[in-house]
Design a protein around this motif. Structure first.
Motif, PDB file in Angstrom:
ATOM      1  N   TYR A  79      -0.002  63.314  11.968  1.00  0.00           N
ATOM      2  CA  TYR A  79       0.132  61.866  12.170  1.00  0.00           C
ATOM      3  C   TYR A  79      -1.188  61.208  12.569  1.00  0.00           C
ATOM      4  O   TYR A  79      -1.536  60.134  12.076  1.00  0.00           O
ATOM      5  CB  TYR A  79       1.148  61.592  13.276  1.00  0.00           C
ATOM      6  N   GLU A  80      -1.891  61.843  13.503  1.00  0.00           N
ATOM      7  CA  GLU A  80      -3.082  61.206  14.051  1.00  0.00           C
ATOM      8  C   GLU A  80      -4.205  61.059  13.027  1.00  0.00           C
ATOM      9  O   GLU A  80      -5.187  60.347  13.266  1.00  0.00           O
ATOM     10  CB  GLU A  80      -3.582  61.944  15.292  1.00  0.00           C
ATOM     11  N   GLU A  81      -4.056  61.728  11.855  1.00  0.00           N
ATOM     12  CA  GLU A  81      -5.067  61.625  10.807  1.00  0.00           C
ATOM     13  C   GLU A  81      -4.668  60.656   9.686  1.00  0.00           C
ATOM     14  O   GLU A  81      -5.451  60.407   8.773  1.00  0.00           O
ATOM     15  CB  GLU A  81      -5.329  63.013  10.200  1.00  0.00           C
ATOM     16  N   TRP A  82      -3.459  60.134   9.742  1.00  0.00           N
ATOM     17  CA  TRP A  82      -2.965  59.296   8.642  1.00  0.00           C
ATOM     18  C   TRP A  82      -3.867  58.095   8.372  1.00  0.00           C
ATOM     19  O   TRP A  82      -4.212  57.818   7.230  1.00  0.00           O
ATOM     20  CB  TRP A  82      -1.552  58.806   8.954  1.00  0.00           C
ATOM     21  N   GLU A  83      -4.201  57.361   9.419  1.00  0.00           N
ATOM     22  CA  GLU A  83      -4.939  56.112   9.225  1.00  0.00           C
ATOM     23  C   GLU A  83      -6.279  56.347   8.538  1.00  0.00           C
ATOM     24  O   GLU A  83      -6.692  55.593   7.659  1.00  0.00           O
ATOM     25  CB  GLU A  83      -5.138  55.411  10.568  1.00  0.00           C
ATOM     26  N   ALA A  84      -6.957  57.413   8.916  1.00  0.00           N
ATOM     27  CA  ALA A  84      -8.291  57.677   8.376  1.00  0.00           C
ATOM     28  C   ALA A  84      -8.277  58.443   7.064  1.00  0.00           C
ATOM     29  O   ALA A  84      -9.182  58.276   6.238  1.00  0.00           O
ATOM     30  CB  ALA A  84      -9.116  58.452   9.413  1.00  0.00           C
ATOM     31  N   LYS A  85      -7.239  59.267   6.835  1.00  0.00           N
ATOM     32  CA  LYS A  85      -7.336  60.230   5.734  1.00  0.00           C
ATOM     33  C   LYS A  85      -6.232  60.194   4.687  1.00  0.00           C
ATOM     34  O   LYS A  85      -6.423  60.704   3.574  1.00  0.00           O
ATOM     35  CB  LYS A  85      -7.399  61.655   6.311  1.00  0.00           C
ATOM     36  N   LEU A  86      -5.053  59.647   5.009  1.00  0.00           N
ATOM     37  CA  LEU A  86      -3.921  59.799   4.089  1.00  0.00           C
ATOM     38  C   LEU A  86      -4.198  59.172   2.721  1.00  0.00           C
ATOM     39  O   LEU A  86      -3.958  59.798   1.679  1.00  0.00           O
ATOM     40  CB  LEU A  86      -2.657  59.194   4.700  1.00  0.00           C
ATOM     41  N   GLN A  87      -4.694  57.953   2.719  1.00  0.00           N
ATOM     42  CA  GLN A  87      -4.963  57.306   1.441  1.00  0.00           C
ATOM     43  C   GLN A  87      -6.057  58.029   0.663  1.00  0.00           C
ATOM     44  O   GLN A  87      -6.047  58.031  -0.572  1.00  0.00           O
ATOM     45  CB  GLN A  87      -5.336  55.840   1.666  1.00  0.00           C
ATOM     46  N   GLY A  88      -6.972  58.683   1.370  1.00  0.00           N
ATOM     47  CA  GLY A  88      -8.052  59.408   0.704  1.00  0.00           C
ATOM     48  C   GLY A  88      -7.560  60.574  -0.122  1.00  0.00           C
ATOM     49  O   GLY A  88      -7.946  60.740  -1.283  1.00  0.00           O
ATOM     50  N   PHE A  89      -6.670  61.395   0.452  1.00  0.00           N
ATOM     51  CA  PHE A  89      -6.253  62.543  -0.349  1.00  0.00           C
ATOM     52  C   PHE A  89      -5.245  62.153  -1.418  1.00  0.00           C
ATOM     53  O   PHE A  89      -5.181  62.769  -2.478  1.00  0.00           O
ATOM     54  CB  PHE A  89      -5.839  63.742   0.512  1.00  0.00           C
ATOM     55  N   VAL A  90      -4.486  61.068  -1.195  1.00  0.00           N
ATOM     56  CA  VAL A  90      -3.612  60.575  -2.265  1.00  0.00           C
ATOM     57  C   VAL A  90      -4.462  60.043  -3.420  1.00  0.00           C
ATOM     58  O   VAL A  90      -4.135  60.237  -4.592  1.00  0.00           O
ATOM     59  CB  VAL A  90      -2.649  59.497  -1.740  1.00  0.00           C
ATOM     60  N   SER A  91      -5.568  59.403  -3.097  1.00  0.00           N
ATOM     61  CA  SER A  91      -6.493  58.932  -4.135  1.00  0.00           C
ATOM     62  C   SER A  91      -7.022  60.094  -4.958  1.00  0.00           C
ATOM     63  O   SER A  91      -7.146  60.001  -6.188  1.00  0.00           O
ATOM     64  CB  SER A  91      -7.653  58.168  -3.493  1.00  0.00           C
ATOM     65  N   ASN A  92      -7.323  61.209  -4.309  1.00  0.00           N
ATOM     66  CA  ASN A  92      -7.774  62.407  -5.033  1.00  0.00           C
ATOM     67  C   ASN A  92      -6.696  62.906  -5.993  1.00  0.00           C
ATOM     68  O   ASN A  92      -6.990  63.277  -7.136  1.00  0.00           O
ATOM     69  CB  ASN A  92      -8.124  63.519  -4.043  1.00  0.00           C
ATOM     70  N   ILE A  93      -5.460  62.925  -5.520  1.00  0.00           N
ATOM     71  CA  ILE A  93      -4.354  63.394  -6.364  1.00  0.00           C
ATOM     72  C   ILE A  93      -4.190  62.484  -7.574  1.00  0.00           C
ATOM     73  O   ILE A  93      -4.016  62.952  -8.706  1.00  0.00           O
ATOM     74  CB  ILE A  93      -3.055  63.462  -5.540  1.00  0.00           C
TER      75      ILE A  93
END
Length: 312
Positions: A79-93
């Protein structure tokens, strides 16, 4: 579908998706960060090739996705990484799916729906997230829909099942299998949904096999709602369990959040234990067929059997 890639294969839903694909004779690339977890789960399965990799590395995703027909995205981060990282790895996918011209089947939660409205939530219900994580999930959903990738998004309630360790119910089950005092998150009198992960895997694979399912959202409900008291009584019958099961309250988690960033993030989502969002699966049944639904007693028996297996 002849070959699929499952991201987050060492997690609860990812594990069940890999197992169900293999059982249907579909070749699977099981992708997760830790080789040892992948080997423990899938080394004996000739239909599965394990791929230790990092979702944040495009080259890892590109190599894993070569020759596949569908990417099942069941991966998550703390959870604590969602704001910084979630959209980034979805963008990679999304980037890799576009490059390889493959479809996406996405495992999603119910956070974007926001607060319960007093009736079951269907796919045309407005999404009004009031939490930071709900808003992030909606942003990710919008990015997926705005991409050129054929994708389906399946919304699920909380999970339980074989290998589903990062779940609320696992917190209760892990002490029950040790015959110790256990704890249940939230008011034990409130009825809510928990979906058995093998059922969820069957449902999303059925969707992925249907070309018309892409470009749409799908709600996948569980066997029905059940209270904590009913769950615990069922577990007592299965295991002859007679220890106390106490309640973890929001204030207890808030206190733990003073010392732990992950717990601080859990507090925000605690409303789901107080005002449960219940999904309507009528659309799935209309277009796909009966929703896979395992009764809670059977699902819990199978989960506990997995947890007490010598291999685990």
């Amino acid at each position: 579908m002849k070959k699929a890639l499952v991201l987050g294969a060492s997690g609860g839903m990812g594990y069940s998706i890999v197992k169900e694909l293999s059982a249907r004779g579909i070749s699977v690339i099981a992708f997760a960060r830790t080789r040892s977890k992948l080997e423990k789960s899938f080394a004996a399965d000739s239909k599965v090739r394990i791929f230790p990799g990092d979702l944040f590395k495009l080259d890892d995703l590109r190599e894993a996705a070569k020759g596949v027909d569908v990417i099942f995205h069941a991966a998550n981060i703390p959870y604590e990484e969602w704001e910084a990282k979630l959209q980034g790895f979805v963008s990679n996918i999304l980037t890799v799916a576009r490059e390889e011209s493959v479809k996406l089947a996405i495992v999603d939660n119910i956070y974007a729906y926001g607060r319960a409205t007093g009736k079951k939530v269907d796919e045309i219900s407005p999404k009004n997230p009031h939490t930071k994580k709900g808003k992030i999930r909606l942003q990710v959903e919008t990015a997926i829909k705005d991409s050129a990738v054929p994708a389906l998004i399946a919304h699920f309630p909380d999970f339980y099942g074989p290998n589903a360790e990062n779940t609320l119910l696992h917190h209760t089950l892990k002490d029950i299998v040790r015959n110790k005092k256990s704890r249940y998150v939230g008011d034990q009198k409130i009825a809510r949904e928990f979906i058995f992960t093998p059922d969820g895997a069957k449902a999303i694979i059925n969707l992925a096999l249907n070309d018309e399912a892409y470009g749409q959202n799908w709600n996948i409900p569980s066997y029905g709602v059940i209270s904590g008291e009913e769950l615990i009584e069922t577990l007592r019958q299965i295991r002859n369990y007679d220890k106390k099961v106490s309640t973890i309250t929001k204030n207890m988690i808030r206190f733990l959040g003073l010392f732990n960033a992950g717990m601080r993030e859990v507090v925000e989502m605690f409303y789901l234990n107080e005002e449960p969002v219940v999904l309507d699966g009528e659309k799935y049944e209309r277009y796909i067929g009966p929703i896979p639904r395992t009764p809670y007693k059977e699902g819990l028996e199978r989960t506990l059997k997995y947890m007490t297996s010598p291999e685990n």
